[in-house]
Design a protein around this motif. Structure first.
Motif, short mmCIF file in Angstrom:
data_model
loop_
_atom_site.label_atom_id
_atom_site.label_comp_id
_atom_site.label_asym_id
_atom_site.label_seq_id
_atom_site.Cartn_x
_atom_site.Cartn_y
_atom_site.Cartn_z
N ALA A 151 0.83 -1.21 0.00
CA ALA A 151 0.00 0.00 0.00
C ALA A 151 0.86 1.26 0.00
O ALA A 151 0.50 2.27 -0.61
CB ALA A 151 -0.93 -0.01 1.21
N ALA A 152 2.00 1.20 0.70
CA ALA A 152 2.86 2.38 0.85
C ALA A 152 3.35 2.92 -0.49
O ALA A 152 3.55 4.12 -0.64
CB ALA A 152 4.06 2.03 1.74
N LYS A 153 3.51 2.04 -1.47
CA LYS A 153 4.06 2.46 -2.77
C LYS A 153 3.04 3.21 -3.60
O LYS A 153 3.37 3.77 -4.65
CB LYS A 153 4.55 1.22 -3.53
CG LYS A 153 5.68 0.49 -2.81
CD LYS A 153 6.01 -0.83 -3.51
CE LYS A 153 7.08 -1.59 -2.72
NZ LYS A 153 7.37 -2.92 -3.33
N THR A 154 1.80 3.23 -3.15
CA THR A 154 0.73 3.90 -3.88
C THR A 154 0.21 5.10 -3.08
O THR A 154 0.66 5.37 -1.97
CB THR A 154 -0.44 2.94 -4.13
OG1 THR A 154 -1.15 2.73 -2.88
CG2 THR A 154 0.05 1.60 -4.65
N ASP A 155 -0.77 5.77 -3.64
CA ASP A 155 -1.44 6.87 -2.92
C ASP A 155 -2.82 6.45 -2.44
O ASP A 155 -3.61 7.29 -2.02
CB ASP A 155 -1.56 8.09 -3.83
CG ASP A 155 -0.44 9.10 -3.58
OD1 ASP A 155 0.31 8.91 -2.60
OD2 ASP A 155 -0.31 10.05 -4.37
N ALA A 156 -3.11 5.16 -2.51
CA ALA A 156 -4.44 4.68 -2.12
C ALA A 156 -4.71 4.96 -0.64
O ALA A 156 -3.81 4.89 0.20
CB ALA A 156 -4.54 3.17 -2.38
N THR A 157 -5.96 5.27 -0.33
CA THR A 157 -6.37 5.49 1.05
C THR A 157 -6.36 4.16 1.80
O THR A 157 -6.82 3.13 1.29
CB THR A 157 -7.79 6.09 1.11
OG1 THR A 157 -7.82 7.27 0.31
CG2 THR A 157 -8.17 6.45 2.53
N VAL A 158 -5.84 4.18 3.03
CA VAL A 158 -5.72 2.97 3.84
C VAL A 158 -6.58 3.12 5.08
O VAL A 158 -6.60 4.18 5.71
CB VAL A 158 -4.25 2.71 4.25
CG1 VAL A 158 -4.15 1.51 5.18
CG2 VAL A 158 -3.37 2.52 3.02
N LEU A 159 -7.29 2.05 5.44
CA LEU A 159 -8.07 2.03 6.67
C LEU A 159 -7.48 0.97 7.60
O LEU A 159 -7.48 -0.23 7.28
CB LEU A 159 -9.54 1.71 6.39
CG LEU A 159 -10.47 1.66 7.60
CD1 LEU A 159 -10.51 3.01 8.31
CD2 LEU A 159 -11.88 1.23 7.19
N VAL A 270 -4.24 10.06 2.63
CA VAL A 270 -4.98 9.90 3.88
C VAL A 270 -4.94 8.45 4.35
O VAL A 270 -5.16 7.51 3.57
CB VAL A 270 -6.45 10.35 3.73
CG1 VAL A 270 -7.28 9.96 4.94
CG2 VAL A 270 -6.51 11.86 3.53
N ILE A 271 -4.60 8.29 5.63
CA ILE A 271 -4.70 7.00 6.30
C ILE A 271 -5.64 7.20 7.47
O ILE A 271 -5.47 8.14 8.26
CB ILE A 271 -3.32 6.52 6.81
CG1 ILE A 271 -2.35 6.37 5.64
CG2 ILE A 271 -3.46 5.19 7.55
CD1 ILE A 271 -0.93 6.05 6.08
N TYR A 293 -16.63 3.59 2.28
CA TYR A 293 -16.09 2.96 1.09
C TYR A 293 -14.96 3.80 0.47
O TYR A 293 -14.05 3.26 -0.17
CB TYR A 293 -17.19 2.68 0.07
CG TYR A 293 -18.10 1.56 0.51
CD1 TYR A 293 -17.61 0.27 0.69
CD2 TYR A 293 -19.45 1.79 0.79
CE1 TYR A 293 -18.43 -0.77 1.12
CE2 TYR A 293 -20.27 0.76 1.21
CZ TYR A 293 -19.75 -0.51 1.38
OH TYR A 293 -20.55 -1.53 1.82
N ARG A 294 -15.01 5.09 0.70
CA ARG A 294 -13.91 5.96 0.20
C ARG A 294 -12.63 5.73 1.00
O ARG A 294 -11.52 5.76 0.46
CB ARG A 294 -14.34 7.44 0.29
CG ARG A 294 -13.30 8.41 -0.25
CD ARG A 294 -13.08 8.22 -1.74
NE ARG A 294 -12.07 9.12 -2.28
CZ ARG A 294 -10.76 8.95 -2.17
NH1 ARG A 294 -10.29 7.90 -1.51
NH2 ARG A 294 -9.92 9.81 -2.70
N LEU A 295 -12.78 5.51 2.30
CA LEU A 295 -11.62 5.30 3.17
C LEU A 295 -11.09 3.87 3.09
O LEU A 295 -9.91 3.61 3.33
CB LEU A 295 -11.99 5.60 4.62
CG LEU A 295 -12.35 7.04 4.97
CD1 LEU A 295 -12.87 7.11 6.40
CD2 LEU A 295 -11.15 7.96 4.79
N ASN A 296 -11.97 2.93 2.74
CA ASN A 296 -11.66 1.51 2.85
C ASN A 296 -11.04 0.93 1.58
O ASN A 296 -11.21 -0.25 1.28
CB ASN A 296 -12.95 0.75 3.19
CG ASN A 296 -12.67 -0.65 3.72
OD1 ASN A 296 -11.70 -0.84 4.45
ND2 ASN A 296 -13.49 -1.60 3.35
N THR A 297 -10.28 1.72 0.84
CA THR A 297 -9.65 1.23 -0.39
C THR A 297 -8.75 0.04 -0.09
O THR A 297 -8.82 -1.00 -0.73
CB THR A 297 -8.85 2.34 -1.08
OG1 THR A 297 -9.70 3.47 -1.30
CG2 THR A 297 -8.28 1.86 -2.42
#
Length: 389
Positions: A151-159, A270-271, A293-297
């Motif tokens: 996940a760190a290598k991307t900009d995806a939101t993490v929950l 955002v995490i 669902y926006r946060l839970n990528t």
């Protein structure tokens, strides 16, 4: 150990030189005033011992000028004792009241030497470990970290999901530090620690005059995290009314300060983290489904400490070393029986509870070995049993 002694009194200075010459493990350099010392001090010095009353630049100003680059022991007479106490606020760990005997001075130096060795060893161990910020490792932790690393290598939101005290902020920091944004700010904000009526202004900022006490404009946490990572801890505690604005900020990549009609573009990752059941909150109408669902990528569930037994002794040892340094104690150790008790306990409060238990044991123990009695786990087990009845 290389030591600088700064003392304007020539008799005192020579006496210290002679006394210290008997200790071959110490390399001593003396200076007659602070300004001379500043010209020669470099990274090879491990410790500074300085008087307070000196011509030109006194000891307190000298310590201020050093700026925390060196560990310092203050020498002082009764007349300047209060000033010596003031030096503690500058980071000075120890001071000696004149007149003192050589044994007292050597004890203070050896105490500092041991503390520095613990610090250096801790730094080496930290560099050796691939698990930055984590004091131990286990299979469940490694599994969660594999997801975090991807996940760190991307900009995806993490929950981040898990019980209170499992180390969610450490995980968030790990993701940030292993991301392309590592050189930019990491800003953490705890929703549960901020009054509901202040969360919106804390997150998004406000303009001068936006409300009664807004005497000047203030940037919010979104702006402060620009280019980096914003960690929203306890996201389940965010007021329902603010959730819509957060969702819009995430989707539009801009924020609008309170009292402003103009949006500010943002570039942040955002995490979010919670120990709450967000699906239940959605059913109860206290958390927005679209925000979830926006946060839970990329969801990452962090296992409790009871499922990460292999980490317990490593964490306990690291916390023990840190607190021995923090409180100026000789380095202590856990007895074998104490280690067994630590492993057998269920840790309902997770890592946060373990840290608390070890810190208290370090303070309460009278000897260099921590016994089960000082862990007080029996009392904690009794409390937990009562709760479960």
């Amino acid at each position: 150990m290389k030591i600088a002694i700064v003392e304007d009194d020539i008799n005192m200075r020579k006496s210290l030189e002679i006394a210290m010459s008997d200790y071959k493990e110490f390399e001593v350099k003396t200076f007659k005033n602070a300004k001379d010392a500043l010209k020669s001090l470099d990274a090879t010095f491990d410790l500074i011992i300085t008087d307070i009353n000196m011509p030109g630049m006194d000891g307190i100003e000298f310590v201020k000028t050093l700026g925390g680059k060196f560990e310092v022991i203050i020498m002082t007479g009764n007349a300047t004792l209060q000033r010596a106490i003031e030096s503690i606020h500058l980071g000075v760990k120890d001071f000696l009241l004149k007149p003192f005997d050589v044994d007292t001075l050597i004890a203070a130096i050896k105490r500092e030497d041991k503390i520095q060795k613990v610090k250096k060893n801790a730094a080496k161990e930290s560099k050796k470990s691939d698990f930055g910020g984590f004091y131990g490792t286990s299979k469940p932790l490694e599994d969660a970290l594999k997801i975090a690393t991807k996940a760190a290598k991307t900009d995806a939101t993490v929950l981040l999901l898990g019980q209170s005290g499992v180390g969610k902020e450490v995980f968030a920091s790990y993701i940030h530090n292993h991301s392309p944004r590592a050189a930019r700010p990491f800003v953490a904000i705890n929703m549960a620690a901020i009054p509901d009526n202040l969360i919106e202004s804390e997150l998004f900022g406000f303009e001068k005059g936006a409300f009664t006490d807004a005497t000047e404009a203030k940037a919010g946490q979104f702006e402060l995290a620009e280019g980096g990572t914003l960690f929203l801890d306890e996201i389940g505690e965010m007021p329902y009314g603010v959730q819509a604005k957060l969702l819009r900020s995430l989707q539009e990549k801009e924020v609008r300060r309170l009292g402003s009609a103009k949006g500010i573009k943002t570039d942040i990752r955002v995490i979010a983290a919670t120990n709450a059941n967000l699906m239940q909150k959605i059913k109860d109408g206290s958390f927005r489904e679209d925000l979830y669902y926006r946060l839970n990528t990329i969801p990452i569930t962090i296992p409790p400490l009871s499922e990460r037994k292999d980490e317990i002794l490593a964490i306990a040892q690291k916390v023990l070393e840190q607190n021995c340094v923090k409180y100026g104690f000789e380095l202590k150790r856990f007895s074998e029986e104490s280690q067994e008790r630590l492993l057998a306990y269920n840790w309902p409060g997770n890592i946060r509870e373990l840290i608390s238990v070890v810190e208290r044991a370090v303070i309460l123990s009278d000897n260099d070995e921590i016994t089960p009695h000082e862990l007080l786990l029996e009392l904690r087990s009794g409390v937990n049993s009562d709760k479960n009845r």
